[in-house]
Design an enzyme around this catalytic site. Structure first.
Site, PDB file in Angstrom:
ATOM      1  N   HIS A 134       0.816  -1.218   0.000  1.00  0.00           N
ATOM      2  CA  HIS A 134       0.000   0.000   0.000  1.00  0.00           C
ATOM      3  C   HIS A 134       0.849   1.268   0.000  1.00  0.00           C
ATOM      4  O   HIS A 134       0.325   2.371   0.003  1.00  0.00           O
ATOM      5  CB  HIS A 134      -0.927  -0.024   1.230  1.00  0.00           C
ATOM      6  N   LYS A 136       3.278   4.385  -1.177  1.00  0.00           N
ATOM      7  CA  LYS A 136       3.444   5.253  -2.345  1.00  0.00           C
ATOM      8  C   LYS A 136       4.742   6.027  -2.159  1.00  0.00           C
ATOM      9  O   LYS A 136       4.792   7.025  -1.432  1.00  0.00           O
ATOM     10  CB  LYS A 136       2.279   6.230  -2.508  1.00  0.00           C
ATOM     11  N   ASP A 141      17.319   9.407  -8.202  1.00  0.00           N
ATOM     12  CA  ASP A 141      18.762   9.652  -8.094  1.00  0.00           C
ATOM     13  C   ASP A 141      19.238   9.774  -6.646  1.00  0.00           C
ATOM     14  O   ASP A 141      20.259  10.425  -6.374  1.00  0.00           O
ATOM     15  CB  ASP A 141      19.154  10.918  -8.873  1.00  0.00           C
ATOM     16  N   HIS A 312      -9.106  10.942   1.026  1.00  0.00           N
ATOM     17  CA  HIS A 312      -8.158   9.842   0.900  1.00  0.00           C
ATOM     18  C   HIS A 312      -6.879  10.110   1.684  1.00  0.00           C
ATOM     19  O   HIS A 312      -5.946   9.326   1.659  1.00  0.00           O
ATOM     20  CB  HIS A 312      -7.823   9.609  -0.585  1.00  0.00           C
ATOM     21  N   LYS A 314      -3.983  10.750   4.655  1.00  0.00           N
ATOM     22  CA  LYS A 314      -3.473  10.026   5.816  1.00  0.00           C
ATOM     23  C   LYS A 314      -2.425  10.927   6.488  1.00  0.00           C
ATOM     24  O   LYS A 314      -1.218  10.670   6.426  1.00  0.00           O
ATOM     25  CB  LYS A 314      -2.827   8.693   5.414  1.00  0.00           C
ATOM     26  N   ASP A 319       0.500  19.488  18.320  1.00  0.00           N
ATOM     27  CA  ASP A 319       1.090  20.734  18.817  1.00  0.00           C
ATOM     28  C   ASP A 319       1.635  21.569  17.661  1.00  0.00           C
ATOM     29  O   ASP A 319       0.996  21.662  16.621  1.00  0.00           O
ATOM     30  CB  ASP A 319       2.144  20.432  19.877  1.00  0.00           C
TER      31      ASP A 319
END
Length: 419
Positions: A134, A136, A141, A312, A314, A319
């Site tokens: 899952h 991404k 380089d 979608h 996450k 603080d």
């Protein structure tokens, strides 16, 4: 002509014994840029890919054959043809609909394509639901990296319509990229094949520092020794919270320990806000989250449902300086089954920018749940939710009772395709 694609059989690469022990520290003096939605993310990633000179490492859960997927394909083909080493790791479930022609054109150009645990359909349905790749991550380089929740698909662009996703990622430049590069190499099974001329610090994790500006740390979860790292990072940050907490998460159904820390922060006077899906792409996600509302609302947690389009994201902040961005939802799939990766960020300017963006989201595009909202049978709902989560949490152990193949990386031949 056949499609030459490599197949990662399970949730660990061939050198799993080494990869599972990777621990990454804090690195200071990084430049971290928040990228909101495909409009900000795709131009940055595509520009970096076009400028690649030596290596591209790319992992994604979803790649579609739409305008975004085709542009990515053309950029990767061009990079491979000019001598750049290109390794693309795709999830067998999320990318299961990619055509042999699409994959074959990449392979023919010299792109190394890896498919994580693919499986053919059974009676027209995919059955490889669990333990997905899952993450991404894009590393170019060993100099610039991208990580977050955005897949390579057109539904992350506003012109996709009402179902366009609201999401976040970051671009990282600086010492922390060495760890992202090392991690991507290790997970692709290519850690030992790094180019000889590259600096040693780019091939293995650094101890890091907890001082300075632009602090970044890579954390991840697997199904071996890092099962709880992301969850523990949330719990630790929440336990230290003194002023504010904002969590924006698409699939919110955490376990009791994390749920308790959210509630306890609100109880001791911390301003706690949750932004979760009000218009979900998966209806079950909304229903599951709502099972927890009464438990949180009665102790002062403010809950916003984002209703403009599917959420979608996450991301979270605590603080004035702690933030996290990555691929991990706060649900059983992400916290107990999938392979995930987040970055932790200690940077006041980044924290403030993320806070301002989430405040606009909550103020202008969300419905706030009333404090006295107490659904019927709320205690029963909480009990059922607790049981469901912990059944899912122990699902990997239960599946371990069944016969399983060992982790391995092997080539296989796909269907013929036309040139």
């Amino acid at each position: 002509m056949s499609v030459a694609v490599e197949h990662i059989a399970t949730d660990q690469p061939p050198d799993a014994a080494k990869a599972r022990d990777l621990d990454y520290g804090w690195h200071s003096d990084n430049q971290v840029q928040l990228l909101e939605n495909g409009e900000a993310y795709f131009p940055k990633v595509f520009a970096a890919l076009r400028e690649a000179r030596r290596e591209i490492l790319l992992e994604t859960f979803i790649l579609f054959e739409d305008k975004v997927g085709h542009e990515l394909q053309h950029i990767l083909i061009d990079a491979a043809q000019r001598g750049v080493k290109v390794v693309v790791s795709l999830d067998g479930f999320g990318c299961g609909e990619l055509s042999p022609t699409f994959l074959g054109e990449l392979a023919d150009a010299g792109v190394t394509v890896q498919m994580f645990d693919p499986a053919s359909k059974t009676l027209g349905f995919r059955t490889n639901w669990f333990r997905r790749l899952h993450r991404k991550i894009v590393v170019v380089d060993a100099a610039v990296a991208f990580i977050g929740g955005i897949n390579f698909s057109a539904d992350h662009l506003g012109d996709f319509g009402p179902e366009a996703k609201q999401d976040y990622a970051v671009q990282v430049i600086g010492p922390a990229v060495a760890d992202l590069h090392h991690f991507a190499l290790a997970q692709s099974g290519r850690q030992a094949r790094a180019r000889r001329g590259w600096r040693r610090r780019q091939q293995r994790p650094c101890a890091g520092s907890t001082e300075g500006e632009g602090l970044v740390r890579l954390i991840y979860r697997d199904n071996v020794r890092h099962r709880d790292d992301i969850e523990e990072a949330y719990i630790h940050a929440l336990g230290q919270a003194q002023k504010r907490v904002v969590i924006a998460n698409a699939y919110f159904f955490p376990g009791y320990r994390l749920l308790r820390e959210i509630r306890n922060a609100a109880r001791r006077g911390v301003q706690v806000q949750l932004i979760i899906q009000g218009q979900p792409d998966v209806l079950l996600a909304k229903l599951a989250a709502r099972m927890l509302y009464a438990y949180l609302l009665k102790d002062g947690v403010v809950i916003h449902e984002y209703c403009q389009r599917p959420l979608h994201g996450k991301v979270a902040l605590v603080d004035d300086d702690w933030s996290t961005v990555g691929s991990s939802n706060l649900d059983p799939l992400s916290l107990a089954l999938n392979l995930e990766a987040n970055v932790l960020i200690r940077d006041r300017a980044f924290n403030q920018q993320l806070y301002e963006r989430l405040e606009i989201l909550a103020r202008d595009h969300c419905q706030t749940m009333p404090e006295n909202r107490k659904p019927r049978l709320w205690l029963w709902r909480l009990t059922v939710g607790f049981l469901v989560f912990h059944v899912m949490r122990h699902f990997p152990a239960m599946t371990g009772w069944l016969p399983a193949h060992k982790p391995r990386l092997k080539p296989f031949e796909g269907q013929a395709h036309d040139r």
